[in-house]
Design an enzyme around this catalytic site. Sequence first.
Site, short mmCIF file in Angstrom:
data_model
loop_
_atom_site.label_atom_id
_atom_site.label_comp_id
_atom_site.label_asym_id
_atom_site.label_seq_id
_atom_site.Cartn_x
_atom_site.Cartn_y
_atom_site.Cartn_z
N ARG A 169 -12.33 13.40 3.41
CA ARG A 169 -11.00 14.01 3.53
C ARG A 169 -10.55 14.55 2.17
NH1 ARG A 169 -7.56 9.39 4.95
NH2 ARG A 169 -5.88 10.86 4.83
N ASP A 175 -13.73 3.88 6.87
CA ASP A 175 -12.67 4.53 6.09
C ASP A 175 -13.20 5.01 4.76
OD1 ASP A 175 -9.88 5.24 5.33
OD2 ASP A 175 -10.28 3.74 3.79
N LYS A 191 -7.56 -0.71 6.79
CA LYS A 191 -7.87 -1.56 5.63
C LYS A 191 -6.95 -2.77 5.60
CE LYS A 191 -7.54 1.95 2.91
NZ LYS A 191 -7.77 3.23 2.30
N HIS A 235 0.85 -1.19 0.00
CA HIS A 235 0.00 0.00 0.00
C HIS A 235 0.89 1.24 0.00
CE1 HIS A 235 -4.24 1.23 0.54
NE2 HIS A 235 -3.70 2.37 0.90
N SER A 288 -6.28 5.22 8.22
CA SER A 288 -6.93 4.85 6.96
C SER A 288 -6.24 3.64 6.34
CB SER A 288 -6.88 6.05 6.00
OG SER A 288 -7.16 5.67 4.69
N1 URA Z 1 -3.94 5.72 1.12
C1 URA Z 1 -5.00 5.46 1.95
O1 URA Z 1 -5.61 4.39 1.84
N2 URA Z 1 -5.36 6.36 2.85
C2 URA Z 1 -4.72 7.53 3.01
O2 URA Z 1 -5.09 8.30 3.86
C3 URA Z 1 -3.62 7.81 2.15
C4 URA Z 1 -3.26 6.90 1.22
#
Ligand code: URA
Length: 444
Positions: free
Chosen positions: A168, A161, A187, A82, A183
Amino acid sequence: MNIVEIIEKKRDKRELTKEEIEYFVRSVTEGSIPDYQISAFLMAIYLNDMTDPEISYLTEAMANSGDRVDLSYIEGIKVDKHSSGGVGDKATLAVAPMAAACGLPVAKMSGRGLGFSGGTIDKLESIPGFRTALTEDEFVTFIKRDGIALMGQTKNVAPADKKLYALRDVTGTVESIPLIAASIMSKKLACGSDSIILDVKCGSGAFMKSFERASLLAEKMVRIGQSNGRKVYALITDMDQPLGNAVGNALEVMEALDTLKGKGPEDFTELCYVIGSFMLVAGNKAENLPQARKLLENSVSNGTALEKFRKFIENQGGDPNIIENYSLLPQAHTVIKVKSPESGAVTAINGEKIGTASLTVKAGRLTKEDKIDHGTGIVLMAKIGDKVTKGQPIAKIYAPDEQSAAEAEKQVLSSYSFGERAEKKKILIGYIDEEGSHIDQDNH
Ligand code: URA
């Protein structure tokens, strides 16, 4: 307990309890508080930060706001990756098929664009027919059969989220360490991988502009992962200019395809090999990073990574002919060249300004309801360290009309700086894992 008191407490810099944070996340998930109160709370967090216990409570509450994905049906170690978000970051599009071609099962859940940075789901949706909304059955079948599947965040996985991310994006509250950490990690925890490779971007094209903030975010995410029994590597990688050359959805798909064909830009190709190497080592598909890199390079030179991408597109309903014929991807209405205002070397390219220019030409959203133009964006023709002469094209703008092209041209020009000479930068600044920090910043 009521939401106004919770907002006021954060506004007044007082530490929130586990129960208050859980109440907020539950109310977001149930839809029982309006967007303006959620946005006010997000802004209070943005301005006043959160303590480590508050970040853990927020992450856990968000991870528990929906279902946990069970990946136990896939054999072996499951590795996820990620990015913390950055301009031109299309790494998943190339790394996922490379790693899958090396035998690592890739079960990836990705997001949409956020603020000035793009998102993998929006990029993939530029491929005609491509579906990112998969049923769990399809997701499982594709991974078991072909070792790769990618889906958007479903309603059921970390739904809190999903809601907070969209708000956001349009309320100026993206660049917050606690909000990004919660965030991403909520996940990742909900998605059930054994090991996680986090790519924390650092510089003008990233949400973390300084090395100090990037390493703070990296440390916090590693700690959250560890305390939840996951093996986490947080790479800190350079993003003091956009990654690769292309910024914009279909344009980035083309660049990822070029990279899978062995013809990608140097910095982007290097980043893919770095991330992929950590993934293969974490997944026990290679003994060490150099061996992993060789495997990834081979997957590109022998065409297996590109074939994996083809299978991936076909499985998810996309038109595989785009691989040979880029004109089947969405095209922009207007294309103009930006010419260098002076001779010299490119010393800086402000990534955020390029990201903002890509929003001007509708490659991303300014409001939740905005529709993206998948064919638009910017392609850089000169990067930091390149020599240019006055009048030479340094970028191309792909726009929906002349007016937005002219506006984006001004933004692109204001993002470039020139001087006598400039060094190219190393992409990997360092990494943090459970053994600590492996960062030699002087070497960067
Ligand atoms: N990727 C995400 O899933 N969340 C964020 O806040 C920034 C990048």
